[in-house]
Design an enzyme around this catalytic site. Structure first.
Site, PDB file in Angstrom:
ATOM      1  N   GLU A 867       0.849  -1.272   0.082  1.00 26.24           N
ATOM      2  CA  GLU A 867       0.005   0.137  -0.111  1.00 26.24           C
ATOM      3  C   GLU A 867       0.780   1.374   0.056  1.00 26.24           C
ATOM      4  O   GLU A 867       0.256   2.429  -0.360  1.00 26.24           O
ATOM      5  CB  GLU A 867      -0.898  -0.224   1.121  1.00 26.24           C
ATOM      6  CG  GLU A 867      -1.972  -1.261   1.012  1.00 26.24           C
ATOM      7  CD  GLU A 867      -2.683  -1.471   2.049  1.00 26.24           C
ATOM      8  OE1 GLU A 867      -3.783  -0.974   2.341  1.00 26.24           O
ATOM      9  OE2 GLU A 867      -2.194  -2.102   3.204  1.00 26.24           O
TER      10      GLU A 867
HETATM   11  N1  MCN Z   1       7.487  -7.693   0.020  1.00 31.16           N
HETATM   12  C1  MCN Z   1       8.916  -7.790  -0.246  1.00 31.16           C
HETATM   13  N2  MCN Z   1       9.506  -7.078   0.438  1.00 31.16           N
HETATM   14  C2  MCN Z   1       9.181  -6.061   1.254  1.00 31.16           C
HETATM   15  C3  MCN Z   1       7.850  -6.242   1.721  1.00 31.16           C
HETATM   16  C4  MCN Z   1       7.073  -6.784   0.875  1.00 31.16           C
HETATM   17  O1  MCN Z   1       9.336  -8.461  -1.178  1.00 31.16           O
HETATM   18  N3  MCN Z   1      10.057  -5.480   2.208  1.00 31.16           N
HETATM   19  C5  MCN Z   1       6.534  -8.613  -1.066  1.00 31.16           C
HETATM   20  C6  MCN Z   1       5.857  -9.655  -0.284  1.00 31.16           C
HETATM   21  O2  MCN Z   1       6.546 -10.758   0.023  1.00 31.16           O
HETATM   22  C7  MCN Z   1       4.328  -9.665  -0.981  1.00 31.16           C
HETATM   23  C8  MCN Z   1       4.144  -8.516  -1.556  1.00 31.16           C
HETATM   24  O3  MCN Z   1       5.507  -7.795  -1.324  1.00 31.16           O
HETATM   25  O4  MCN Z   1       4.637 -10.642  -2.033  1.00 31.16           O
HETATM   26  C9  MCN Z   1       3.247  -7.599  -0.733  1.00 31.16           C
HETATM   27  O5  MCN Z   1       3.309  -7.730   0.574  1.00 31.16           O
HETATM   28  P1  MCN Z   1       2.612  -6.966   1.657  1.00 31.16           P
HETATM   29  O6  MCN Z   1       3.212  -5.555   1.571  1.00 31.16           O
HETATM   30  O7  MCN Z   1       2.972  -7.617   2.909  1.00 31.16           O
HETATM   31  O8  MCN Z   1       1.187  -7.166   1.218  1.00 31.16           O
HETATM   32  P2  MCN Z   1       0.272  -8.366   1.514  1.00 31.16           P
HETATM   33  O9  MCN Z   1       0.835  -9.476   0.965  1.00 31.16           O
HETATM   34  O10 MCN Z   1      -0.365  -7.996   2.708  1.00 31.16           O
HETATM   35  O11 MCN Z   1      -0.941  -8.048   0.117  1.00 31.16           O
HETATM   36  C10 MCN Z   1      -1.699  -7.045   0.623  1.00 31.16           C
HETATM   37  C11 MCN Z   1      -1.507  -5.625  -0.466  1.00 31.16           C
HETATM   38  C12 MCN Z   1      -2.663  -4.866  -0.281  1.00 31.16           C
HETATM   39  S1  MCN Z   1      -3.540  -4.667   1.420  1.00 31.16           S
HETATM   40  C13 MCN Z   1      -3.496  -4.971  -1.363  1.00 31.16           C
HETATM   41  S2  MCN Z   1      -5.006  -4.264  -1.263  1.00 31.16           S
HETATM   42  C14 MCN Z   1      -2.936  -5.156  -2.619  1.00 31.16           C
HETATM   43  C15 MCN Z   1      -1.369  -5.333  -2.548  1.00 31.16           C
HETATM   44  O12 MCN Z   1      -1.041  -5.842  -1.619  1.00 31.16           O
HETATM   45  N4  MCN Z   1      -3.671  -5.690  -3.737  1.00 31.16           N
HETATM   46  C16 MCN Z   1      -2.789  -6.083  -4.912  1.00 31.16           C
HETATM   47  N5  MCN Z   1      -0.687  -5.425  -3.858  1.00 31.16           N
HETATM   48  C17 MCN Z   1      -1.626  -5.898  -5.019  1.00 31.16           C
HETATM   49  N6  MCN Z   1      -0.836  -6.441  -6.145  1.00 31.16           N
HETATM   50  C18 MCN Z   1      -1.832  -6.903  -7.017  1.00 31.16           C
HETATM   51  N7  MCN Z   1      -0.838  -7.437  -8.109  1.00 31.16           N
HETATM   52  N8  MCN Z   1      -3.098  -7.137  -6.970  1.00 31.16           N
HETATM   53  C19 MCN Z   1      -3.525  -6.846  -5.928  1.00 31.16           C
HETATM   54  O13 MCN Z   1      -4.940  -6.885  -5.878  1.00 31.16           O
END
Ligand code: MCN
Ligand code: FES
Ligand code: FES
Length: 916
Positions: A867
């Site tokens: 986000e």
């Molecule tokens: N990640 C990473 N390194 C970090 C942080 C995160 O590599 N320092 C990677 C994680 O391993 C994960 C991705 O980034 O593969 C997103 O991680 P995170 O921010 O923890 O989010 P969530 O997995 O909880 O996913 C939800 C978030 C939200 S709230 C929405 S809404 C959203 C989003 O992610 N919707 C999406 N990204 C999206 N991306 C796609 N393509 N489609 C959606 O519907």
């Protein structure tokens, strides 16, 4: 019917088809070539692209009668297969040019058609091609797709070996922090990743196809529902109404705060007494075919008594407005922020005071895959629902009582999902298919078309905001006052929680010691408010980050420097009175400053009379987690072949749950020297895996990342021998040591108190945005020329994934600033009508920088990312418009007509009241 001979992927096929049948249907349903996906179904998204006699066609709008006999058709299946990938498929994988993967086959087919005719396209020609052929992607921001096409072209021209596109693990075998391609890539680039509609086609004989009877008005009392005629229509098995629903027939909105004046039981599964919004489901027709179900749905007679429809927060708050949910006031939740001293005396004495009023629109999520799902009763007599849910355990508890089921009688499974961006934080059709299956005893399938997706799933809730800032003579912020009303549509779910986001993020990023604000949640009859990526922060920052620029202008101070002197440093606290866990902003501003100065120079040099250029900046923050203590679970199991299976419910929208799970497990299990393909996944089935919480609030990388780490650490400890080596599976069994371990982790957080003070999140994402724009002062049209961001997402778990999240988030920010809306129930119901950004609407010039400040509570130092990139890129664009041509847009989106009106008005602004 007619006989057609088609040459499909080089194989001659003789088919008997209806002359009006669509090519996409024939490919998918008669030839079972489900790699061709159907998104919009109206020729606007390119998901269904195929090549017919050398020409790229959108198969969802091609009728069979248009095809010549012996037409040569190439689908994604004819381009390459999992064991024999085409260079385009390799390049998409290598460059991370796919996220959810729903648009991917359509893009690859389209790129193949381009390269067949133009083997050496320039970057701009690739972008022009995707624009002209309307290939829509909501996840990637297009940049990595273009990178992939250009590299594949090099391979096809023989200028680069295809092996350059095979990812090679670094010498130390590390996966964490690398560009390792996500495990689901190969299935996604070959069209073999089965989404809900694809799985629907594999359901057993006897499965019923459902069609909804939906409201075509926004507010009414239901006087009667007559299904007699519909029941007699061909193929109809049953018409299900509220009378067939066994439980409370309500989905609980899970009231978060006791001061909420509603009880949360306000959303009917099937409407019984009232219609609350356009699209509300009144009945479900279950029939042998979808066509028969739809035809019968038209015959259900619903007698209504129309009521006044309140389509905005101000309308629903008017004194004469009736209660939408009788017994609950339309303003059903109110909060007050009290931080530090009373603000009125400070405002009275401050050197600078500024106030602004803003409106952020009802942004539609616009995934390319429309909502879809199905249900059946399993051998243990449980109702099993498959859907796009990104909160499978959450949804189970939200819908079970309404259906009359105990939680253990219900199972929810997430299907491979073509993105949600948060709309699937709400149950949408889960309770409907479950009710249909319970009423008929048969498997029931329901697929929305894109119109239903747009009109009958939740949207980003508009905020109406007033914010006032006081600063001393040097620009140091002294106090803030705020007032915001959240138009949450008719259903309360998480509406109170969303309102608290204003308390957490208006003015976030700056040390403001004294705050007095009030926020309220308002029930209206427009589309219901659901989660949307960056939930509540784009609205909050639109107010405070616009106002920071307005303050800088008033003080004749540089907007970057005003932000710099006020940003979080040790000793500062957030609007909720929390000490941030890290303080990366000063360093991030230092990194951005020279780029900002260069951008201002460029803008000055390249401005013309007609096209004025400008630069804008903004700052954004978002918390990783659900407010307060937030827990996640995962398990790790040693298998007989020495591989490790990891189980969790890290639901995947397309963001990369597969990659995150493998990266955390692999890093924790490094002592075992497993290659990443030896870590297998068991994901997203409430009957098989623990509750890892919903994939919202950018929480999974942190919370489930820690839970995976905990589970894998327990497994390693179980396997470790006294000499430091590790037991095999056989040795574990022989010594009666368990081979499966469950780990969990909880954030060290507190809930906010009645003054909205507390430590709701233990980790935040910190982001700076800079936008460079050109505004055509004759038309009012704004073009975003470049976006630059500096983000701190902790240590990066996977670089390809994070880059993709950032580009995709920025692209949605451009749409939010300039084109996207869901206000007009007629115009805003298609991709094009609602301002979906296509390839050329998104700048290809995106410069992304990271600071990787390790987070003390983050697994291997990671924060989240999802986000962060959509917190406030739109405000950088709005600030850049002001910098370019001196007008302030306070009502989004900044359509050309609003910019033009502002240019012509003496106040040089487009205000909230200009649209009321
Ligand atoms: N990640 C990473 N390194 C970090 C942080 C995160 O590599 N320092 C990677 C994680 O391993 C994960 C991705 O980034 O593969 C997103 O991680 P995170 O921010 O923890 O989010 P969530 O997995 O909880 O996913 C939800 C978030 C939200 S709230 C929405 S809404 C959203 C989003 O992610 N919707 C999406 N990204 C999206 N991306 C796609 N393509 N489609 C959606 O519907
Ligand atoms: Fe065919 Fe969108 S163009 S599904
Ligand atoms: Fe393009 Fe999701 S990857 S729509």
């Amino acid at each position: 019917m007619q006989k057609k001979v088609l040459v499909v992927n080089g194989i001659e096929r003789t088919l008997i088809v209806d002359e009006d049948a669509l090519l996409s249907d024939v490919l998918r349903k008669q030839l079972h070539l489900t790699g061709t996906k159907v998104g919009c179904g109206t020729g606007q998204c390119g998901a269904c692209n195929v090549i017919v006699d050398g020409k790229l066609l959108r198969s969802c709008v091609v009728k069979m009668k248009r095809l010549e006999n012996r037409a040569q058709i190439t689908t994604i299946e004819g381009i390459g297969s999992p064991l024999n990938l085409h260079p385009l498929q390799k390049a998409f994988t290598f460059h991370g040019a796919l996220q959810c993967g729903f648009c991917t086959p359509g893009f690859i087919v389209s790129a193949k058609a381009l390269l067949d005719t133009n083997p050496s396209p320039s970057r701009e020609e690739v972008r022009d091609w995707f624009q002209k052929n309307r290939n829509a992607c909501r996840c990637t921001g297009y940049k990595m797709i273009v990178d992939a096409v250009l590299d594949a072209a090099k391979v096809l021209r023989g200028e680069m070996p295809a092996s350059n596109l095979d990812y090679k693990l670094p010498g130390d075998g590390k996966v964490y922090g690398t560009c390792y391609p996500r495990p689901t890539s190969v299935a996604k680039v070959t069209g073999t990743w089965d989404f809900g509609e694809d799985m629907g086609q594999q359901l057993p004989e006897g499965t019923l196809q459902c069609a909804l009877v939906q409201a075509e008005v926004s507010h009414a009392n239901i006087k009667s529902i007559d299904t007699t005629e519909a029941e007699k229509m061909p193929g109809v098995f049953k018409v299900v109404t509220h009378k067939d629903v066994k439980g409370k027939n309500r989905i609980t909105g899970l009231i978060t705060f006791p001061t909420n004046k509603g009880d949360g039981w306000d959303r009917p599964i099937l409407c019984d007494e009232k219609i609350f919004q356009f699209g509300d489901a009144i009945a479900i027709v279950c029939a042998d075919t979808r066509e028969n179900a739809k035809a019968a749905a038209k015959k259900v007679k619903v007698e209504l008594e129309l009521l006044p429809a309140y389509m905005s927060a101000p309308a629903a708050m008017a004194e004469d407005a009736i209660e939408i949910h009788p017994g609950t006031p339309n303003v059903y939740y109110e909060l007050n922020v009290k931080k530090g001293e009373e603000t009125a005396p400070i405002m009275a004495k401050a050197a600078h005071v500024i106030e602004g009023e803003y409106y952020l629109q009802r942004q539609p999520h616009m995934p390319i895959e429309p909502d879809v799902g199905f249900a059946y009763i399993d051998d243990q007599k449980r109702v099993v629902v498959h859907s796009k849910s990104i909160g499978i355990h959450l949804h189970l508890y939200m819908i079970a009582p309404g259906l009359g089921l105990e939680p253990e009688q219900l199972v929810i499974v997430q299907n491979p999902t073509g993105a949600t961006f948060g709309y699937k934080f709400s149950p949408t059709m889960e309770a409907l298919v479950a009710a249909a299956t319970m009423a008929t005893g048969r498997p029931c399938f329901l697929g929305y078309d894109w119109f239903q997706q747009q009109t009958y799933t939740g949207k980003r809730s508009p905020f109406w905001l007033k914010v006032k800032l006081a600063a001393d003579k040097d620009g140091k912020l002294l106090a803030m006052e705020g007032d915001w009303s959240v138009d949450h549509g008719p259903y309360s779910e998480f509406g109170d929680l969303l309102t608290t986001r204003g308390a957490q993020f208006i003015g976030a990023g700056y040390d403001i010691k004294n705050i007095r604000s009030v926020g309220r949640t308002v029930c209206t009859n427009h589309g219901w408010g659901s989660a949307f990526r960056s939930y509540g922060s784009p609205q909050s920052f639109f107010a405070s980050e616009s106002l920071m620029d307005e303050l800088a202008k008033k003080m004749n101070m540089d907007p970057l420097e005003l932000r710099y002197i006020n940003c979080y440093r040790p000793g500062a606290t957030t609007p909720t009175g929390q000490a941030p866990e890290v303080y990366p902003f000063p360093e991030m501003f230092d990194l951005l400053r020279p780029k900002y100065k260069a951008a201002l120079e460029r803008a000055r040099a390249e401005s013309t009379e007609k096209k004025k250029r400008g630069v804008g900046i903004s700052l954004g923050i978002y918390g990783c987690g659900l407010d307060g203590p937030d827990t996640s679970g995962a398990w790790a199991e040693l298998k007989v072949d020495g591989s490790v299976m990891v189980g969790n419910s890290w639901q995947d929208h397309g963001q990369g749950a597969d990659m995150g799970t493998v990266a955390f497990a692999h890093e924790t299990l490094r002592p075992l020297n497993l290659t990443p393909d030896r870590i297998t996944l068991c994901l997203n089935d409430t009957s098989l895996v623990p509750n890892s919480g919903p994939s919202g609030g950018s929480r999974q990388n942190v919370v489930t990342g820690n839970a995976i780490k905990a589970a894998c650490t327990l497994l390693l400890n179980g396997m470790r021998k006294s000499d430091g080596t590790f037991r095999t599976f056989e040795e574990m069994v022989k010594e009666q040591i368990p081979t499966k371990y469950e780990g969990s982790w909880t954030t060290p957080c507190t809930h906010m108190d009645e003054n909205q003070q507390g430590n709701p999140f233990c980790i935040y994402m910190y982001v700076l945005f800079m936008s460079e724009v050109a505004v055509d002062v004759t038309t009012g049209k704004t073009e975003v020329l470049k976006m630059t961001t500096v983000g701190d997402y902790g240590t990066i778990t996977n670089r390809l994934v994070v880059d993709g999240q950032v580009y995709g988030g920025l692209a949605q920010g451009i749409g939010l600033a300039l084109t996207e809306d869901f206000e007009d129930l007629k115009k805003h119901t298609t991709l094009i009508g609602s301002g979906f950004p296509f390839c050329k609407d998104i700048t290809d010039d995106m410069e992304v920088h990271y600071l990787e400040t390790p987070r003390p509570d983050g697994p291997f130092g990671a924060a989240g990312v999802g986000e962060g990139p959509l917190t406030s890129p739109h405000v950088a664009i709005i600030n850049a418009i002001d910098n370019a041509c001196g007008v302030r847009i306070r009502h989004l989106p900044a359509y050309p007509e609003k910019v033009l009106a502002a240019l012509k008005s003496p106040k040089k602004a487009f205000d909230v009241r200009d649209r009321l």
